[in-house]
Every structure is written in structure tokens, then in C-alpha cells.
Write a protein that holds these residues in place. Structure first.
Motif, PDB file in Angstrom:
ATOM      1  N   LEU A   1      58.593-119.569 -74.354  1.00  9.46           N
ATOM      2  CA  LEU A   1      58.953-118.823 -75.350  1.00  9.46           C
ATOM      3  C   LEU A   1      59.811-119.460 -76.547  1.00  9.46           C
ATOM      4  CD1 LEU A   1      58.759-115.329 -74.182  1.00  9.46           C
ATOM      5  CD2 LEU A   1      56.799-116.536 -75.333  1.00  9.46           C
ATOM      6  N   GLU A   2      59.631-119.129 -77.775  1.00  8.71           N
ATOM      7  CA  GLU A   2      60.491-120.056 -78.609  1.00  8.71           C
ATOM      8  C   GLU A   2      61.933-119.511 -78.855  1.00  8.71           C
ATOM      9  OE1 GLU A   2      59.039-120.735 -82.572  1.00  8.71           O
ATOM     10  OE2 GLU A   2      57.021-121.231 -81.902  1.00  8.71           O
ATOM     11  N   ASN A   3      62.818-119.987 -79.334  1.00  7.74           N
ATOM     12  CA  ASN A   3      64.341-119.423 -79.402  1.00  7.74           C
ATOM     13  C   ASN A   3      64.654-118.849 -78.457  1.00  7.74           C
ATOM     14  OD1 ASN A   3      64.046-120.602 -82.053  1.00  7.74           O
ATOM     15  ND2 ASN A   3      63.179-118.832 -82.726  1.00  7.74           N
ATOM     16  N   MET A   4      64.481-119.176 -77.113  1.00  5.45           N
ATOM     17  CA  MET A   4      65.182-118.814 -75.909  1.00  5.45           C
ATOM     18  C   MET A   4      65.848-119.728 -75.563  1.00  5.45           C
ATOM     19  SD  MET A   4      63.588-115.639 -74.962  1.00  5.45           S
ATOM     20  CE  MET A   4      62.409-114.695 -75.860  1.00  5.45           C
ATOM     21  N   THR A   5      67.077-119.223 -74.957  1.00  8.31           N
ATOM     22  CA  THR A   5      68.314-120.180 -74.083  1.00  8.31           C
ATOM     23  C   THR A   5      68.368-119.358 -72.854  1.00  8.31           C
ATOM     24  OG1 THR A   5      69.030-121.153 -76.181  1.00  8.31           O
ATOM     25  CG2 THR A   5      70.288-121.214 -74.261  1.00  8.31           C
ATOM     26  N   LEU A   6      68.333-119.947 -71.758  1.00  5.02           N
ATOM     27  CA  LEU A   6      68.757-119.379 -70.471  1.00  5.02           C
ATOM     28  C   LEU A   6      70.274-119.873 -70.133  1.00  5.02           C
ATOM     29  CD1 LEU A   6      67.673-117.659 -67.987  1.00  5.02           C
ATOM     30  CD2 LEU A   6      67.048-119.958 -66.995  1.00  5.02           C
ATOM     31  N   LEU A   7      71.044-118.919 -70.273  1.00  2.00           N
ATOM     32  CA  LEU A   7      72.510-118.950 -69.718  1.00  2.00           C
ATOM     33  C   LEU A   7      72.737-119.931 -68.421  1.00  2.00           C
ATOM     34  CD1 LEU A   7      75.389-118.649 -70.789  1.00  2.00           C
ATOM     35  CD2 LEU A   7      75.339-116.609 -69.359  1.00  2.00           C
ATOM     36  N   GLN A   8      73.393-120.644 -68.321  1.00  3.67           N
ATOM     37  CA  GLN A   8      73.902-121.234 -66.777  1.00  3.67           C
ATOM     38  C   GLN A   8      75.277-120.958 -66.583  1.00  3.67           C
ATOM     39  OE1 GLN A   8      71.562-122.554 -64.889  1.00  3.67           O
ATOM     40  NE2 GLN A   8      69.781-122.173 -66.505  1.00  3.67           N
ATOM     41  N   GLN A   9      75.558-120.548 -65.508  1.00  6.95           N
ATOM     42  CA  GLN A   9      77.000-120.062 -64.869  1.00  6.95           C
ATOM     43  C   GLN A   9      77.067-121.322 -63.838  1.00  6.95           C
ATOM     44  OE1 GLN A   9      79.042-117.972 -65.834  1.00  6.95           O
ATOM     45  NE2 GLN A   9      77.889-116.249 -66.877  1.00  6.95           N
ATOM     46  N   ASP A  10      78.403-121.582 -63.691  1.00 10.76           N
ATOM     47  CA  ASP A  10      78.948-122.571 -62.643  1.00 10.76           C
ATOM     48  C   ASP A  10      78.468-122.257 -61.400  1.00 10.76           C
ATOM     49  OD1 ASP A  10      79.747-124.427 -64.670  1.00 10.76           O
ATOM     50  OD2 ASP A  10      81.528-123.635 -64.687  1.00 10.76           O
ATOM     51  N   ASP A  11      78.646-121.047 -61.193  1.00 15.33           N
ATOM     52  CA  ASP A  11      78.569-120.416 -59.786  1.00 15.33           C
ATOM     53  C   ASP A  11      77.794-119.038 -59.879  1.00 15.33           C
ATOM     54  OD1 ASP A  11      78.781-119.466 -57.119  1.00 15.33           O
ATOM     55  OD2 ASP A  11      80.856-119.765 -56.872  1.00 15.33           O
TER      56      ASP A  11
ATOM     57  N   ASP B   1      76.493-117.487 -57.257  1.00 19.40           N
ATOM     58  CA  ASP B   1      76.401-116.572 -55.957  1.00 19.40           C
ATOM     59  C   ASP B   1      77.646-116.228 -55.682  1.00 19.40           C
ATOM     60  OD1 ASP B   1      73.601-117.252 -55.492  1.00 19.40           O
ATOM     61  OD2 ASP B   1      74.140-119.337 -54.726  1.00 19.40           O
ATOM     62  N   THR B   2      78.831-116.632 -56.282  1.00 23.17           N
ATOM     63  CA  THR B   2      80.248-116.040 -56.057  1.00 23.17           C
ATOM     64  C   THR B   2      80.656-115.727 -57.541  1.00 23.17           C
ATOM     65  OG1 THR B   2      80.365-117.381 -54.348  1.00 23.17           O
ATOM     66  CG2 THR B   2      82.370-116.122 -54.972  1.00 23.17           C
ATOM     67  N   PRO B   3      80.219-114.573 -58.204  1.00 25.57           N
ATOM     68  CA  PRO B   3      80.574-114.290 -59.666  1.00 25.57           C
ATOM     69  C   PRO B   3      81.944-113.802 -59.789  1.00 25.57           C
ATOM     70  CG  PRO B   3      79.406-112.531 -58.531  1.00 25.57           C
ATOM     71  CD  PRO B   3      79.260-113.505 -57.768  1.00 25.57           C
ATOM     72  N   PHE B   4      82.683-114.154 -60.613  1.00 24.50           N
ATOM     73  CA  PHE B   4      83.947-113.816 -61.032  1.00 24.50           C
ATOM     74  C   PHE B   4      83.769-113.503 -62.456  1.00 24.50           C
ATOM     75  CE2 PHE B   4      85.058-116.412 -57.226  1.00 24.50           C
ATOM     76  CZ  PHE B   4      85.790-115.435 -56.645  1.00 24.50           C
ATOM     77  N   LEU B   5      84.294-112.259 -62.805  1.00 22.89           N
ATOM     78  CA  LEU B   5      83.953-111.586 -64.116  1.00 22.89           C
ATOM     79  C   LEU B   5      84.642-112.506 -65.290  1.00 22.89           C
ATOM     80  CD1 LEU B   5      83.051-109.573 -66.056  1.00 22.89           C
ATOM     81  CD2 LEU B   5      85.256-108.297 -65.677  1.00 22.89           C
ATOM     82  N   GLU B   6      85.706-112.877 -65.092  1.00 22.02           N
ATOM     83  CA  GLU B   6      86.512-113.888 -66.125  1.00 22.02           C
ATOM     84  C   GLU B   6      85.727-115.036 -66.253  1.00 22.02           C
ATOM     85  OE1 GLU B   6      88.747-112.560 -68.149  1.00 22.02           O
ATOM     86  OE2 GLU B   6      88.599-110.528 -66.995  1.00 22.02           O
ATOM     87  N   ASP B   7      85.296-115.730 -65.219  1.00 16.41           N
ATOM     88  CA  ASP B   7      84.595-117.090 -65.382  1.00 16.41           C
ATOM     89  C   ASP B   7      83.366-116.728 -65.996  1.00 16.41           C
ATOM     90  OD1 ASP B   7      86.619-118.310 -64.097  1.00 16.41           O
ATOM     91  OD2 ASP B   7      85.460-118.367 -62.153  1.00 16.41           O
ATOM     92  N   TRP B   8      82.683-115.628 -65.692  1.00 17.30           N
ATOM     93  CA  TRP B   8      81.253-115.662 -66.249  1.00 17.30           C
ATOM     94  C   TRP B   8      81.368-115.031 -67.880  1.00 17.30           C
ATOM     95  CZ3 TRP B   8      76.644-113.125 -63.526  1.00 17.30           C
ATOM     96  CH2 TRP B   8      76.282-113.874 -62.271  1.00 17.30           C
ATOM     97  N   LEU B   9      82.561-114.311 -68.078  1.00 17.90           N
ATOM     98  CA  LEU B   9      82.854-113.759 -69.532  1.00 17.90           C
ATOM     99  C   LEU B   9      83.052-115.258 -70.474  1.00 17.90           C
ATOM    100  CD1 LEU B   9      85.207-110.968 -69.014  1.00 17.90           C
ATOM    101  CD2 LEU B   9      82.906-110.944 -70.429  1.00 17.90           C
ATOM    102  N   ARG B  10      83.970-115.990 -69.971  1.00 16.89           N
ATOM    103  CA  ARG B  10      84.177-117.317 -70.674  1.00 16.89           C
ATOM    104  C   ARG B  10      82.813-117.963 -70.911  1.00 16.89           C
ATOM    105  NH1 ARG B  10      88.870-117.258 -67.675  1.00 16.89           N
ATOM    106  NH2 ARG B  10      87.998-118.695 -65.965  1.00 16.89           N
ATOM    107  N   THR B  11      82.077-118.080 -69.882  1.00 16.88           N
ATOM    108  CA  THR B  11      80.661-118.626 -70.021  1.00 16.88           C
ATOM    109  C   THR B  11      79.832-118.119 -71.191  1.00 16.88           C
ATOM    110  OG1 THR B  11      80.798-119.709 -67.723  1.00 16.88           O
ATOM    111  CG2 THR B  11      78.784-119.889 -69.057  1.00 16.88           C
ATOM    112  N   LEU B  12      80.020-117.041 -70.923  1.00 14.09           N
ATOM    113  CA  LEU B  12      78.936-116.115 -71.870  1.00 14.09           C
ATOM    114  C   LEU B  12      79.390-116.110 -73.441  1.00 14.09           C
ATOM    115  CD1 LEU B  12      76.621-114.265 -72.742  1.00 14.09           C
ATOM    116  CD2 LEU B  12      78.109-112.094 -71.850  1.00 14.09           C
TER     117      LEU B  12
END
Length: 178
Positions: free
Chosen positions: A25-35, A37-48
Motif C-alpha cells: 500500500l502507498e504511504n505506509m512505513t513499517l517502524l523498525q525497532q533495534d530489539d 524480543d526484549t522491549p524497553f519502553l524508553e528505547d522503543w519511545l525514542r525510536t517511535l
């Protein structure tokens, strides 16, 4: 309109509707996290937050599972000038030890704020990660319209939704309403 697809724990593999949408689909970007399987809120927040800042123009967030909590944490802490809407799919109930893996516990408590943009919450009657009653509570707290899609599990690849055409229709309706 731009769409930022925000996967939850484990990411969205090739059979997940988010990955299929990003590929077709057009204009869709899939966010990529560094990890995934071991999510850390602050890391994921920075990426988002970084991904949102890179969007050119109005953006709708399309979050699945643990990423719904991520979006709520982001909305509670950041300016919303680019984000105009959110499609929140199958939120993982991070407050319930019976519904969420321990690895995601650092995303608790679930923010109970009224979102400053339009949103819909899509839930299933037999989701192992959130009861329909709890999803309805979240929708009320966030000011989201609740859409019950019946018995579709966690609305992921295991649900065998393919490209989830009904989900695309819900997203289109949200987009039109903004």
C-alpha cells in the motif's frame, strides 16, 4: 496522508497484515525497532518519536499489540503536531499478568489519557492478550471508537487475515473522518 505502522512484541513477520500493508500500500512505513524480543519502553519511545519526526505531513499511527501501549506512552509525553489519528489494534493489556508476557511488563501502567487526535480501537472477542471488556474500557478512556471484529484472536499472522481487507476499510474510514 502518511501511515506509520507500529508493530508490537516480536515485530511483524511477512505473514502479518502490517508487513503486507507496508509492502503493497502507498504511504505506509513499517517502524523498525533495534530489539523486537526484549522491549524497553524508553528505547522503543525514542525510536517511535524519531520516526514520527521524519514523517512529512500528517500521519496516522497504526499500532498492534504492545505498540498500542507504546503509542499511548508517546502521546502522553510528546507534541502531536504530525500525528492526526491512530488505529489501535488488539492492545496488549500490560497491566494484567494473565494477559501479557513478563518481558513487556515495563510498558505498564497503560496510560489512561484522552488522545488528542482521532482514534479507533479494534478488538477481538477471543484475544489472549486483552479481554473485550478491558478493550472497551481502554476505548472509553482514550476517546477511541471501539470496533469489535468477532472471534479473530490477537488479530495477527496466526489469525490468518492475509492483507486484512476489513482493516484497510477501517483505516480508510478513519482517514476520511479526519
Amino acid at each position: 496522508m502518511n501511515y506509520l505502522l507500529v508493530p508490537g512484541l516480536g515485530g511483524s513477520g511477512p505473514d502479518h497484515w502490517q508487513a503486507r500493508w507496508a509492502a503493497s500500500l502507498e504511504n505506509m512505513t513499517l517502524l523498525q525497532q533495534d530489539d523486537w524480543d526484549t522491549p524497553f519502553l524508553e528505547d522503543w519511545l525514542r525510536t517511535l518519536a524519531g520516526a514520527i519526526e521524519q514523517q512529512m505531513g500528517p500521519t496516522i499511527l497504526v499500532a498492534h499489540s504492545l505498540a498500542v501501549s507504546l503509542v499511548l506512552h508517546w502521546a502522553a509525553r510528546h507534541q502531536h503536531h504530525r500525528v492526526v489519528g491512530a488505529m489501535l489494534v488488539a492492545p496488549a493489556d500490560v497491566d494484567s499478568s494473565g494477559h501479557t508476557p513478563d518481558v513487556a511488563r515495563n510498558f505498564a501502567p497503560m496510560p489512561l489519557i484522552t488522545l488528542p487526535f482521532s482514534s479507533i480501537l479494534i478488538a477481538s472477542e477471543n484475544d489472549a492478550f486483552v479481554s473485550l471488556e478491558r478493550a472497551s474500557f481502554f476505548a472509553d478512556q482514550w476517546g477511541s471508537d471501539l470496533i469489535n471484529i468477532g472471534r479473530k484472536g490477537h488479530i495477527n499472522a496466526d489469525s490468518k487475515l492475509g492483507s486484512w481487507e476489513d482493516g484497510q476499510k477501517f483505516l480508510k474510514q478513519l482517514t476520511i473522518s479526519i
